[in-house]
Design an enzyme around this catalytic site. Structure first.
Site, PDB file in Angstrom:
ATOM      1  CB  SER A   6      -0.951  -0.004   1.208  1.00  0.00           C
ATOM      2  OG  SER A   6      -0.236  -0.158   2.415  1.00  0.00           O
ATOM      3  CD  GLU A   8       0.933   8.279   4.882  1.00  0.00           C
ATOM      4  OE1 GLU A   8       0.453   7.464   5.691  1.00  0.00           O
ATOM      5  OE2 GLU A   8       1.743   9.176   5.185  1.00  0.00           O
ATOM      6  CG  ASP A  99       0.431  15.744  14.108  1.00  0.00           C
ATOM      7  OD1 ASP A  99       0.699  14.817  14.891  1.00  0.00           O
ATOM      8  OD2 ASP A  99       0.775  15.756  12.914  1.00  0.00           O
ATOM      9  CG  PHE A 206      10.447  13.860   7.484  1.00  0.00           C
ATOM     10  CD1 PHE A 206       9.953  15.150   7.548  1.00  0.00           C
ATOM     11  CD2 PHE A 206      10.256  13.138   6.330  1.00  0.00           C
ATOM     12  CE1 PHE A 206       9.285  15.710   6.483  1.00  0.00           C
ATOM     13  CE2 PHE A 206       9.592  13.680   5.249  1.00  0.00           C
ATOM     14  CZ  PHE A 206       9.113  14.969   5.327  1.00  0.00           C
ATOM     15  CG  HIS A 256       1.419   1.960   4.559  1.00  0.00           C
ATOM     16  ND1 HIS A 256       0.292   2.033   3.763  1.00  0.00           N
ATOM     17  CD2 HIS A 256       1.584   3.201   5.093  1.00  0.00           C
ATOM     18  CE1 HIS A 256      -0.212   3.263   3.827  1.00  0.00           C
ATOM     19  NE2 HIS A 256       0.562   3.991   4.616  1.00  0.00           N
TER      20      HIS A 256
END
Length: 276
Positions: A6, A8, A99, A206, A256
């Site tokens: 998958s 994102e 968040d 990140f 993913h």
């Protein structure tokens, strides 16, 4: 050996970005993803963009999962959004606390993602496959590793179908998390989140923000490459492909990919794994 995949994406902010993402998706669809997920901004700030991108993916004939955060939400607003998504044909949700926007108190009627999962299940039964987030290396805001694990188990017991992890580069952390959560009765599949390495500065930024651990040897090698982008990319492909191999041989249910709205690195890793 096949393994479901998958991908994102995040909602593009401009028409040019949307056009570019459309082209990226077409390339990634050649790998035959099980579904594609679309993220949400802080406090649901990109909700319209998220829903628009989800709608595009569904129109392209691919299953789409909408991220769904509950910070600042009310039961009425969640109910309304669920009805919208259901009418669009969405069958999967990634249920998150979300968040906190800066300067924002803990408003809204949901305090934890487990509250949201329980509410979605109570309201919609089995209409949606609910994914939740898992943190093999501990959520950055968790009081302790034990509290973090208990929070994850609470989400599963509230009705989650499966989990997708924060990205990581230590397969051991993933396998330990799966073992620990199963011991506490959380039996759902835990899908590893995979972040291709294409830029060292972006990755370090990140990772500092979200609490993902960069093993020291990876950090040192990346620093050693300096501004040599090609070497960073080649090293990144080797490291992430080896990680995926280890996860696959250890029994991970699927992979993913956090694509960052790019296709090249993800497709190359998929090709090396002979999954596409």
């Amino acid at each position: 050996m096949g393994l479901p995949l998958s991908f994102e994406f995040f909602p593009p902010k401009t028409p040019e970005g949307a056009e570019k993402l459309r082209a990226v998706r077409q390339k990634l669809y050649t790998a035959g993803p099980e579904f594609c997920s679309v993220t949400y901004g802080a406090g649901g700030s990109t909700q319209q963009g998220t829903f628009d991108t989800v709608r595009d993916i569904l129109a392209e004939g691919v299953d789409a999962a909408s991220h769904f955060s509950c910070i600042g939400a009310t039961r009425a607003s969640v109910r309304e959004q669920l009805a919208t998504l259901k009418a669009m044909g969405v069958k999967r949700l990634v249920a998150l606390r979300g968040d906190l926007p800066s300067g924002y108190g803990l408003g809204g009627e949901f305090q934890y993602a487990s509250d949201l999962v329980a509410f979605i299940r109570a309201e919609t039964g089995r209409d949606f496959h609910i994914e939740v987030a898992a943190y093999p290396e501990v959520h950055p805001q968790a009081r302790s590793p034990e509290a973090d694990l208990q929070a994850y188990v609470a989400k599963v017991k509230a009705g989650a179908d499966s989990a997708i992890t924060q990205y990581f580069y230590s397969a051991d952390a993933y396998f330990r998390f799966v073992e620990d959560s199963r011991r506490l009765g959380a039996e759902v599949p835990v899908v590893p989140g995979i972040m291709p390495i294409t830029s060292s500065s972006q990755l370090l930024r990140f990772s500092d923000a979200c609490g993902a651990e960069i093993p020291r040897w990876i950090r040192l090698r990346l620093q050693g490459f300096g501004d040599d982008i090609e070497s960073i990319k080649a090293f990144g492909l080797d490291v992430v492909t080896a990680l995926c191999e280890r996860l696959r041989s250890g029994g991970a249910p699927s992979l993913h990919f956090y694509t960052m709205n790019q296709s090249v690195a993800t497709l190359e890793i998929v090709r090396r794994l002979q999954l596409g």
